[in-house]
Design an enzyme around this catalytic site. Structure first.
Site, PDB file in Angstrom:
ATOM      1  N   GLU A 103      -5.329  -5.231  10.609  1.00  0.00           N
ATOM      2  CA  GLU A 103      -4.370  -4.040  10.795  1.00  0.00           C
ATOM      3  C   GLU A 103      -4.658  -3.318  12.261  1.00  0.00           C
ATOM      4  O   GLU A 103      -5.409  -2.491  12.094  1.00  0.00           O
ATOM      5  CB  GLU A 103      -4.328  -3.130   9.816  1.00  0.00           C
ATOM      6  N   ASN A 113       0.923  -1.224  -0.087  1.00  0.00           N
ATOM      7  CA  ASN A 113       0.067   0.016  -0.040  1.00  0.00           C
ATOM      8  C   ASN A 113       0.959   1.307  -0.001  1.00  0.00           C
ATOM      9  O   ASN A 113       1.472   1.536   1.040  1.00  0.00           O
ATOM     10  CB  ASN A 113      -0.965  -0.181   1.429  1.00  0.00           C
ATOM     11  N   GLU A 117      -7.008   4.463   7.993  1.00  0.00           N
ATOM     12  CA  GLU A 117      -6.855   5.962   7.821  1.00  0.00           C
ATOM     13  C   GLU A 117      -7.930   6.644   6.877  1.00  0.00           C
ATOM     14  O   GLU A 117      -8.274   7.727   7.140  1.00  0.00           O
ATOM     15  CB  GLU A 117      -5.340   6.200   6.889  1.00  0.00           C
ATOM     16  N   HIS A 146      -9.386   0.936   4.912  1.00  0.00           N
ATOM     17  CA  HIS A 146      -8.144   1.055   5.576  1.00  0.00           C
ATOM     18  C   HIS A 146      -8.381   2.143   6.717  1.00  0.00           C
ATOM     19  O   HIS A 146      -9.232   3.077   6.732  1.00  0.00           O
ATOM     20  CB  HIS A 146      -7.310   1.678   4.795  1.00  0.00           C
ATOM     21  N   SER A 154       3.315  -2.192  10.740  1.00  0.00           N
ATOM     22  CA  SER A 154       4.916  -2.156  10.700  1.00  0.00           C
ATOM     23  C   SER A 154       5.408  -3.544  10.551  1.00  0.00           C
ATOM     24  O   SER A 154       6.534  -3.977  10.904  1.00  0.00           O
ATOM     25  CB  SER A 154       5.153  -1.711  12.188  1.00  0.00           C
ATOM     26  N   GLY A 156       2.510   2.440  10.527  1.00  0.00           N
ATOM     27  CA  GLY A 156       3.316   3.467  10.528  1.00  0.00           C
ATOM     28  C   GLY A 156       3.867   3.698  11.852  1.00  0.00           C
ATOM     29  O   GLY A 156       4.533   5.004  11.836  1.00  0.00           O
ATOM     30  N   LYS A 185       0.204   4.310  -0.272  1.00  0.00           N
ATOM     31  CA  LYS A 185      -0.720   5.304   0.321  1.00  0.00           C
ATOM     32  C   LYS A 185      -0.310   6.640  -0.691  1.00  0.00           C
ATOM     33  O   LYS A 185      -0.289   6.463  -1.795  1.00  0.00           O
ATOM     34  CB  LYS A 185       0.019   5.643   1.521  1.00  0.00           C
TER      35      LYS A 185
HETATM   36  C1  PEP Z   1      -0.945   0.103   6.228  1.00  0.00           C
HETATM   37  O1  PEP Z   1      -1.144   1.307   6.302  1.00  0.00           O
HETATM   38  O2  PEP Z   1      -1.516  -0.857   5.563  1.00  0.00           O
HETATM   39  C2  PEP Z   1       0.327  -0.321   6.800  1.00  0.00           C
HETATM   40  C3  PEP Z   1       0.206  -1.523   7.188  1.00  0.00           C
HETATM   41  O3  PEP Z   1       1.494   0.559   6.970  1.00  0.00           O
HETATM   42  P1  PEP Z   1       2.838   0.059   7.744  1.00  0.00           P
HETATM   43  O4  PEP Z   1       3.550  -0.985   7.115  1.00  0.00           O
HETATM   44  O5  PEP Z   1       3.717   1.368   7.380  1.00  0.00           O
HETATM   45  O6  PEP Z   1       2.617   0.037   9.104  1.00  0.00           O
END
Ligand code: PEP
Length: 255
Positions: free
Chosen positions: A168, A10, A98, A96, A214, A174, A12
């Site tokens: 998630e 992803n 976000e 997601h 992460s 992040g 973003k």
């Molecule tokens: C995400 O936003 O789907 C995600 C997993 O981000 P990160 O790997 O940066 O934590």
């Protein structure tokens, strides 16, 4: 039941059309026509065409990060499933965290998008996950259940085969704080239990459940070795070919 591992990047709001094509070329040079693992790249809308062109004839698939459920109309700034299909998009990330926290996506709206994606032959990557406050308040499983059942309302057994779920934990996205393997496996197993109640064991056993938050080459092998963790939805580590390719290789090793 062997589920093929699945790694999705992803990106973003990162990478121009040209940068996205260059990153894609680097990834393809390293993994070639890998078929042991499903690999999906989800660039921003403006890079879908250039990345799609770079992926022509390859096994890596193209994904989008969001879509609007309506077919067309007065929805300034939005993109429909049909528009994504016209750019050869196969997957779409929906719900997601976000989108949920910054853009007001509710379970009902995510559900409309899920149904519209499926009606247009797009495969949803449906994201669920709790915030830190919800985890600390003991509400993790209830939140995941609400988001999963809400997102999948009206999805038929036949359609479920096209759905990928991503767990998630919002506090791990992040932040560099990865869920422990035990924390992640517990929720993944719970999601599969919910899918079993909704659709029966044979179908639930086929659904890929990704971990996101992460995930990095250093922590991926342990996460990917868990019984119900079938891959990763990768944010930060998907922005560089080296780390993304290492994650794909970790998924191949875990297969
Ligand atoms: C995400 O936003 O789907 C995600 C997993 O981000 P990160 O790997 O940066 O934590």
């Amino acid at each position: 039941m062997i589920r093929k591992k699945f790694i999705a990047g992803n990106w973003k709001m990162n990478k121009t059309a040209a940068d996205g094509a260059a990153l894609t070329a680097e990834i393809l040079a390293a993994i070639g026509r890998e078929t042991a693992v499903d690999v999906v790249l989800c660039p921003p809308y403006t890079a879908l065409e250039s990345v799609g062109r770079a992926l022509e004839g390859q096994s890596v698939k193209l994904g989008a990060q969001n879509m609007h459920p309506e077919k067309n109309g007065a929805f300034t700034g939005e993109i429909s499933a049909e528009m994504l299909r016209s750019l050869f998009v196969s997957y779409v990330i929906l719900g997601h965290s976000e989108r949920r926290t910054m853009f007001g996506d509710t379970d009902a709206f995510v559900n409309k998008k899920t149904l519209a994606a499926l009606a247009n032959q797009l495969k949803p990557i449906l994201c669920v996950g709790e915030t830190l406050a919800e985890r600390e308040g003991g509400a993790t499983l209830a939140v995941v259940q609400r988001q999963l059942e809400g997102g999948l309302a009206g999805v038929t057994a036949e359609q479920l085969a096209s759905v990928v779920i991503a767990y998630e934990p919002v506090w791990a996205i992040g932040t560099g704080k990865v869920a422990t393997t035990a924390q992640a496996q517990e929720v993944h197993a719970y999601i599969r239990e919910l899918l079993t109640k909704l659709y029966g064991a044979p179908l639930a056993q086929k659904v890929r459940i990704l971990y996101g938050g992460s995930m990095k080459p250093a922590n991926a092998p342990e996460l990917l070795a868990q019984k119900d963790i079938d891959g990763g939805l990768i944010g930060g580590a998907a922005l560089e070919a080296k780390s993304f390719v290492e994650l794909v290789k970790a998924a191949i090793l875990a297969s």
